[in-house]
Enzyme design. Sequence first.
Site, PDB file in Angstrom:
ATOM      1  N   HIS A  82      32.507  45.451  55.027  1.00  0.00           N
ATOM      2  CA  HIS A  82      32.895  44.515  53.958  1.00  0.00           C
ATOM      3  C   HIS A  82      33.338  45.289  52.728  1.00  0.00           C
ATOM      4  O   HIS A  82      32.652  46.203  52.283  1.00  0.00           O
ATOM      5  CB  HIS A  82      31.716  43.607  53.589  1.00  0.00           C
ATOM      6  CG  HIS A  82      32.108  42.568  52.579  1.00  0.00           C
ATOM      7  ND1 HIS A  82      32.725  41.397  52.935  1.00  0.00           N
ATOM      8  CD2 HIS A  82      32.010  42.550  51.238  1.00  0.00           C
ATOM      9  CE1 HIS A  82      32.989  40.695  51.858  1.00  0.00           C
ATOM     10  NE2 HIS A  82      32.565  41.374  50.806  1.00  0.00           N
ATOM     11  N   ARG A 168      32.083  30.159  39.513  1.00  0.00           N
ATOM     12  CA  ARG A 168      32.136  31.441  38.783  1.00  0.00           C
ATOM     13  C   ARG A 168      33.575  31.834  38.480  1.00  0.00           C
ATOM     14  O   ARG A 168      33.870  32.384  37.415  1.00  0.00           O
ATOM     15  CB  ARG A 168      31.471  32.546  39.623  1.00  0.00           C
ATOM     16  CG  ARG A 168      29.965  32.412  39.679  1.00  0.00           C
ATOM     17  CD  ARG A 168      29.396  33.307  40.777  1.00  0.00           C
ATOM     18  NE  ARG A 168      29.796  34.681  40.640  1.00  0.00           N
ATOM     19  CZ  ARG A 168      30.019  35.497  41.671  1.00  0.00           C
ATOM     20  NH1 ARG A 168      29.864  35.072  42.908  1.00  0.00           N
ATOM     21  NH2 ARG A 168      30.399  36.735  41.458  1.00  0.00           N
ATOM     22  N   SER A 183      26.319  36.682  46.807  1.00  0.00           N
ATOM     23  CA  SER A 183      27.475  36.016  47.405  1.00  0.00           C
ATOM     24  C   SER A 183      27.896  36.747  48.691  1.00  0.00           C
ATOM     25  O   SER A 183      28.032  36.143  49.763  1.00  0.00           O
ATOM     26  CB  SER A 183      28.615  36.012  46.371  1.00  0.00           C
ATOM     27  OG  SER A 183      29.861  35.821  46.957  1.00  0.00           O
TER      28      SER A 183
HETATM   29  N1  URA Z   1      33.326  39.121  47.060  1.00  0.00           N
HETATM   30  C1  URA Z   1      32.510  38.083  47.345  1.00  0.00           C
HETATM   31  O1  URA Z   1      32.389  37.657  48.480  1.00  0.00           O
HETATM   32  N2  URA Z   1      31.802  37.552  46.342  1.00  0.00           N
HETATM   33  C2  URA Z   1      31.875  37.978  45.088  1.00  0.00           C
HETATM   34  O2  URA Z   1      31.194  37.449  44.243  1.00  0.00           O
HETATM   35  C3  URA Z   1      32.767  39.044  44.776  1.00  0.00           C
HETATM   36  C4  URA Z   1      33.477  39.616  45.801  1.00  0.00           C
END
Ligand code: URA
Length: 435
Positions: A82, A168, A183
Site C-alpha cells: 500500500h 476529511r 483509514s
Molecule cells: N490514503 C488513505 O487510504 N487514507 C488516507 O487518509 C490517506 C491516504
Amino acid sequence: MRMIDIIIKKRDHHELTTDEIKYFVNGYTDGSIPDYQMSALTMAILLNGMNDRETFDMAQAMLKSGDELDLSDIKGIKVDKHSTGGVGDKISIPLAPLVASCGAKNPMISGRGLGHTGGTLDKLESIPGFSVDETEEQFKDQVKEVGTAIVSASTNVAPADKKIYALRDTTGTVEAIPLIASSIMSKKLASGTDALVFDVKCGNGAFMKDKAHAEKLAKTLLAIGKQHGTKCVAVLTNMNQPLGNTVGNSLEIKESIDILKGEGPKDTTELTLNLGSHMLVLAEIAKDLDEARAMLEAHIKDGSALAKLREMIKAQGGNEKVVDDPSLLPLAKHQYDVKAPADGYVTEINTNEIGMVSVYLGGGRLKKSDKVDPGVGLIIHKHLGDQVKAGESLVTVYSNQDYDEEIAQDVLNSYQISGQPAPKEDLIYEVLQQD
Ligand code: URA
C-alpha cells in the site's frame, strides 16, 4: 454517551476510551452523529493527536464497521502493498503481476485518485474493458488462479472510512497521522491479507511533507499491523518529484508495461524491485532481499511478469492486447510542450501542483461526480538535478482541449530552474521493520 462530551475531551487534550471511539465511529457510520460534530472531532484529532492505543482502537472500530474478507481458503501467505499516495505512482500495476509471477498471492484492494494523487483503479480502467468490480468469490478465485487481482473495495468494506474520508477531504483534516493510519489500516486489514509492505511517501507531492512525519506515520502503521497480527514492513520513499516519466491514467499504464519489459524508467523500476523484494520475503518465497530481487529480475527478463500482466488484464475483462500494442490505450487528441525559459538545472519541482495539473486536464476529479479522462496527462522529460537548455521541453501535456495558457503556466511555475545544480536526492530513504 454524548458526542459533545467526546469532542470537548479531545479538544482539551485528553485520551479517548475504546468505548468512546467505537461510539463515534459507529454513530457517524449509521448517520446518528451529524457531519458538523464529526468535523469538529476530526479537527480536534488533527490538532491534538491520538496515542497509539487510540489510533489502534479507531482502526479496529472502522474495520469492524463493515465486512472482513476471509481468504483462509487461499493457500500460502497473502501479501499486499500500500502506498500512502503520490504523483505518478503507478507501482502497484507492474508490482502485482511481477510478484504473482514469482508465486506470491497478492489480493490487492486499491483506491481511486485522492486530491492531487492518482488512483490505481482509475489507471487500470483506462485499459479497454478492464473491470475493478468483482464479487468476493470472483476476487478469491482470481487470486487463487492468477495469483493477483486489483479491485475496488465493495461498498461494505470499512464503510466508516468511506464516510470519514469524504468528510476529511472537504474539512481540511486529511493530513492527520492517526486519521490517515486508521483509514489505511481499516481497509487493508479488512482485505484479509497476512502481510503488508507500506510505501510511505515523503515530500512535496505527499501528504507527509517531511521525514519526521513520514517516519511517525510509518511507525503508526507498523504498530497497528503488529497489534492485529499482520506482518508489515514500511519503506520511506521520496515524493519530491513525480515518480517515473508519466502522470495520467493511460500514460502510466504504458509506463507500467515498459517496466515489466525491462524498459521502464530507472526510479519506477527500482521501486518496483525494492517493494517486490520485501513482499517476496514476507511471503516466505525468498529467504532474503537479494534472493528476492534476483527472482524478480529473472521474471522480468524471461517475460513471465509480462505474461502475468496479460493474464490479470484478461481475467478482469480487459483487452490484454494493450500489453503488446499500447496504441490501443486511449490517448488525448492534443499534445504540446512546456519549454525551459533559460539554461540551468532543475532544482525543485512542485509535485503537488503537477498532480493538480493532471486533475485539471481531467485525469482526476475536482468533484466526486466528475468522470475521469483516461487519455490526458503529462510526460515528464526533466527531473530533479537534470541540466536543461532554454527552449528544451520540460513536460509534454496530453490534453483533449487545445493549447491552454493557464495549464502551461502552471506546469512552468512548478519548475524551479537555477544556475547551480542541487544535490541529488535519494529515492529510498529508509526501511522500518516491526519491533
Ligand atoms: N490514503 C488513505 O487510504 N487514507 C488516507 O487518509 C490517506 C491516504
